[in-house]
Design a protein around this motif. Structure first.
Motif, PDB file in Angstrom:
ATOM      1  N   ILE A   6       4.219   0.306   1.915  1.00 56.27           N
ATOM      2  CA  ILE A   6       3.968  -0.432   3.137  1.00 56.27           C
ATOM      3  C   ILE A   6       3.553  -1.854   2.775  1.00 56.27           C
ATOM      4  O   ILE A   6       2.529  -2.058   2.114  1.00 56.27           O
ATOM      5  N   PRO A   7       4.328  -2.860   3.180  1.00 54.42           N
ATOM      6  CA  PRO A   7       3.929  -4.240   2.878  1.00 54.42           C
ATOM      7  C   PRO A   7       2.596  -4.576   3.532  1.00 54.42           C
ATOM      8  O   PRO A   7       2.386  -4.286   4.707  1.00 54.42           O
ATOM      9  N   ALA A  67       0.870  -1.168   0.000  1.00 53.50           N
ATOM     10  CA  ALA A  67       0.000   0.000   0.000  1.00 53.50           C
ATOM     11  C   ALA A  67       0.907   1.218   0.000  1.00 53.50           C
ATOM     12  O   ALA A  67       1.955   1.224   0.641  1.00 53.50           O
ATOM     13  N   SER A  68       0.530   2.204  -0.745  1.00 53.90           N
ATOM     14  CA  SER A  68       1.332   3.428  -0.765  1.00 53.90           C
ATOM     15  C   SER A  68       0.409   4.625  -0.617  1.00 53.90           C
ATOM     16  O   SER A  68      -0.805   4.514  -0.745  1.00 53.90           O
ATOM     17  N   PHE A  69       0.992   5.723  -0.337  1.00 59.12           N
ATOM     18  CA  PHE A  69       0.197   6.932  -0.172  1.00 59.12           C
ATOM     19  C   PHE A  69       0.949   8.095  -0.780  1.00 59.12           C
ATOM     20  O   PHE A  69       2.170   8.030  -0.984  1.00 59.12           O
ATOM     21  N   GLY A  70       0.248   9.100  -1.087  1.00 60.80           N
ATOM     22  CA  GLY A  70       0.909  10.261  -1.657  1.00 60.80           C
ATOM     23  C   GLY A  70       0.582  11.517  -0.870  1.00 60.80           C
ATOM     24  O   GLY A  70      -0.529  11.668  -0.360  1.00 60.80           O
ATOM     25  N   VAL A  71       1.551  12.340  -0.748  1.00 63.20           N
ATOM     26  CA  VAL A  71       1.349  13.620  -0.090  1.00 63.20           C
ATOM     27  C   VAL A  71       1.678  14.697  -1.103  1.00 63.20           C
ATOM     28  O   VAL A  71       2.694  14.606  -1.798  1.00 63.20           O
TER      29      VAL A  71
END
Lengths: 172, 70
Positions: free
Chosen positions: A84-85, A71-75
């Motif tokens: 994130i595994p 999972a990833s996120f963007g700012v």
């Protein structure tokens, strides 16, 4: 479940499965138990045949393990985010075998694929001399295809979909 | 929960036995002395229980009053 601390310098890998038409797959804990559990499928001697198992005549053992899932996120304004595994699904094993309409194992695989709900214990055995390291898992079979193109020998392809978290390592 | 019941729950599970073991509360003292034959499902289950239920020994640190004398 830890991987056995055993090194096999040059090994041959083979695929085994429970032989019963409607098998009772090993429980998760028993997938890590060699004596009387995994050994009953693989056999107690190298490449032997266990009381409850038989070899699947595959051309090669495909990759097994788990797929990548993050999972990833963007700012806003940030060039990079963390990866994130997260819970990764087990890798489906697509297997090719020479099609033999009289082979008991392949017919059982085909029957499982028609059903789609048969849980069966499979074992990938790495054998070197008298040493065996086994990766056992429960799975279901799907996508059974027979390719009888005239230019080559007939072959069948099928996919084993492992059940989540149902795997174990053991050795003799 | 009794150790034997917890082991039975793990051995017969088809789910993630790590999650199962994590959810079972057993007596740490009883768990510390429990044994199982190697290369058995019971040994696998016991190892899981010890991984998640073993209570660390409590270390009491005596608090020292700060020195306020000059």
């Amino acid at each position: 479940m830890s991987i056995p601390a055993k090194v096999l310098p040059g090994f041959a890998a083979s695929l085994w499965m429970q032989s019963a038409a409607t098998p009772t797959p090993l429980t998760t804990a028993n997938l890590s138990v060699w004596t009387a559990q995994v050994a009953a499928i693989v056999g107690t001697v190298s490449n032997g045949t266990g009381a409850n198992g038989m070899a699947v005549p595959v051309e090669a053992i495909p990759a097994f393990g788990q797929d990548d899932a993050v999972a990833s996120f963007g700012v806003a304004g940030s060039r990079q985010s963390d990866k994130i595994p997260v819970q990764a699904a087990p890798t489906s094993m697509t297997i090719t075998a020479a099609w033999n309409p009289a082979d008991t194992a392949l017919l059982q695989i085909r029957s499982d694929a028609y059903s789609g709900v048969v849980d069966r214990t499979f074992v990938v055995a790495a054998v070197e001399g008298a040493n065996t390291v086994a990766y056992a898992f429960n799975g279901r079979v799907g996508q059974f295809q027979i390719d009888s193109a005239p230019g080559a020998e007939a072959k069948c392809t099928f996919t084993i979909h492992p059940r989540g978290n149902q795997f174990g390592w053991s050795n003799n | 929960m009794k150790i034997s019941d917890a082991i039975e729950a793990i051995v017969t599970s088809y789910g993630d036995i790590e999650v199962v073991a994590r959810s079972l509360a057993v007596d740490a003292g009883e768990l510390a002395v429990a044994t199982a034959q190697p290369d058995t499902a019971e040994a696998i289950a016991l190892a899981m229980l010890k991984k998640y239920n073993m209570t660390a020994p409590v270390v009491v640190v005596e608090e020292v009053a700060p020195d306020i004398t000059e």
